[in-house]
Structure formats: structure tokens, C-alpha cells
Design a protein around this motif. Structure first.
Motif, PDB file in Angstrom:
ATOM      1  N   MET A  82      -3.535   0.352  -3.346  1.00 42.97           N
ATOM      2  CA  MET A  82      -3.214  -1.066  -2.934  1.00 42.97           C
ATOM      3  C   MET A  82      -3.034  -1.789  -4.246  1.00 42.97           C
ATOM      4  SD  MET A  82      -5.880  -3.841  -1.246  1.00 42.97           S
ATOM      5  CE  MET A  82      -5.970  -3.152   0.367  1.00 42.97           C
TER       6      MET A  82
ATOM      7  N   ALA B  70      -3.271  -5.515  -5.907  1.00 47.08           N
ATOM      8  CA  ALA B  70      -4.018  -6.512  -5.336  1.00 47.08           C
ATOM      9  C   ALA B  70      -4.255  -7.563  -6.511  1.00 47.08           C
ATOM     10  CB  ALA B  70      -5.194  -6.365  -4.588  1.00 47.08           C
TER      11      ALA B  70
ATOM     12  N   MET C 219       0.695  -1.370   0.058  1.00 45.14           N
ATOM     13  CA  MET C 219      -0.156  -0.048   0.062  1.00 45.14           C
ATOM     14  C   MET C 219       0.805   1.241  -0.163  1.00 45.14           C
ATOM     15  SD  MET C 219      -3.269  -0.231   2.585  1.00 45.14           S
ATOM     16  CE  MET C 219      -2.456  -1.357   3.595  1.00 45.14           C
ATOM     17  N   GLU C 220       0.303   2.127  -0.969  1.00 45.72           N
ATOM     18  CA  GLU C 220       1.175   3.496  -0.735  1.00 45.72           C
ATOM     19  C   GLU C 220       0.354   4.651  -0.873  1.00 45.72           C
ATOM     20  OE1 GLU C 220       2.396   4.394  -5.241  1.00 45.72           O
ATOM     21  OE2 GLU C 220       3.313   2.570  -4.467  1.00 45.72           O
TER      22      GLU C 220
ATOM     23  N   CYS D 216      -6.420 -10.011  -2.813  1.00 47.39           N
ATOM     24  CA  CYS D 216      -5.320 -10.348  -1.912  1.00 47.39           C
ATOM     25  C   CYS D 216      -4.485  -9.342  -2.030  1.00 47.39           C
ATOM     26  CB  CYS D 216      -4.563 -11.940  -2.338  1.00 47.39           C
ATOM     27  SG  CYS D 216      -3.284 -12.139  -1.417  1.00 47.39           S
ATOM     28  N   ASP D 217      -4.395  -8.629  -1.077  1.00 49.23           N
ATOM     29  CA  ASP D 217      -3.193  -7.272  -1.109  1.00 49.23           C
ATOM     30  C   ASP D 217      -1.683  -7.985  -1.524  1.00 49.23           C
ATOM     31  OD1 ASP D 217      -1.270  -5.525  -0.318  1.00 49.23           O
ATOM     32  OD2 ASP D 217      -2.744  -4.633   0.943  1.00 49.23           O
TER      33      ASP D 217
ATOM     34  N   CYS E 129       1.016  -6.800  -1.035  1.00 45.13           N
ATOM     35  CA  CYS E 129       2.000  -6.442  -0.213  1.00 45.13           C
ATOM     36  C   CYS E 129       1.996  -7.087   1.106  1.00 45.13           C
ATOM     37  CB  CYS E 129       1.902  -4.753   0.005  1.00 45.13           C
ATOM     38  SG  CYS E 129       3.320  -4.088   0.975  1.00 45.13           S
ATOM     39  N   THR E 130       0.717  -7.329   1.700  1.00 42.92           N
ATOM     40  CA  THR E 130       0.620  -8.290   2.925  1.00 42.92           C
ATOM     41  C   THR E 130       0.102  -9.548   2.626  1.00 42.92           C
ATOM     42  OG1 THR E 130      -1.638  -7.089   3.024  1.00 42.92           O
ATOM     43  CG2 THR E 130       0.253  -5.758   3.934  1.00 42.92           C
ATOM     44  N   SER E 131      -0.404  -9.605   1.568  1.00 42.48           N
ATOM     45  CA  SER E 131      -1.084 -11.167   1.593  1.00 42.48           C
ATOM     46  C   SER E 131      -2.356 -11.498   2.302  1.00 42.48           C
ATOM     47  CB  SER E 131      -0.150 -12.502   1.879  1.00 42.48           C
ATOM     48  OG  SER E 131       1.222 -12.246   0.978  1.00 42.48           O
ATOM     49  N   GLN E 132      -2.955 -10.228   2.708  1.00 44.88           N
ATOM     50  CA  GLN E 132      -4.077 -10.169   3.380  1.00 44.88           C
ATOM     51  C   GLN E 132      -5.404 -10.247   2.566  1.00 44.88           C
ATOM     52  OE1 GLN E 132      -4.890  -6.533   5.631  1.00 44.88           O
ATOM     53  NE2 GLN E 132      -5.979  -7.622   7.157  1.00 44.88           N
ATOM     54  N   GLU E 133      -6.202 -10.808   2.711  1.00 45.32           N
ATOM     55  CA  GLU E 133      -7.548 -10.968   1.886  1.00 45.32           C
ATOM     56  C   GLU E 133      -8.336  -9.633   2.241  1.00 45.32           C
ATOM     57  OE1 GLU E 133      -9.899 -14.478   1.742  1.00 45.32           O
ATOM     58  OE2 GLU E 133      -8.352 -15.596   1.123  1.00 45.32           O
TER      59      GLU E 133
END
Length: 77
Positions: A11, A13, A1-2, A26-27, A29-33
Motif C-alpha cells: 500500500m 500511503a 495497492m499491489e 491515507c491509502d 490509491c483509495t483515499s481510505q484511512e
């Protein structure tokens, strides 16, 4: 994210699921859904990589949710 100058956040994704008004992504950068609310959801497909601009506000739900200001294919950002 920037963060960008106007305080929006971008983001990068990958799209996991497409619904009429939502994308599950799926982000990268963070692998978060993250569940993304957007009326443009049907313009995208599973597996596509995108850049999502949003306010930076994210719910604390599981998965977290955001409302997209704009979404474009990653090769356009």
C-alpha cells in the motif's frame, strides 16, 4: 495497492498520525484511512509518504486495520 509474488500486498500511503505502535495513514490509491500496527511507528512523521507491505488481511472495523510486515519511505520502494 499491489500484490507481489509472495502474496504480500503493498500500500502506498501518506501518514496522518503517529502513535507509539500505530500509524494512521491515507491509502493514496483509495483515499481510505487505515490504522497500521507496527513497532516501527516512531521512525516516521506526519505527512511522510510510505510503502507498507502487509499480508493483505484487513479488518472490517472503522478505520480498517492492518499489521505491517515492513514500511519504507516511498522514495525507497
Amino acid at each position: 495497492m499491489e500484490s507481489t509474488a509472495n502474496q504480500s500486498v503493498t500500500m502506498k500511503a501518506c501518514i496522518l498520525r503517529v502513535c507509539p505502535c500505530d500509524l494512521l495513514v491515507c491509502d493514496l490509491c483509495t483515499s481510505q484511512e487505515v490504522l497500521v500496527h507496527t513497532p516501527q511507528a516512531c521512525c516516521f512523521r506526519v505527512g511522510q509518504k510510505v510503502c507498507i507491505e502487509y499480508s493483505g488481511a484487513m479488518t472490517m472495523s472503522i478505520p480498517p486495520q492492518i499489521s505491517a510486515d515492513s514500511i519504507c519511505p516511498m522514495n525507497c520502494c
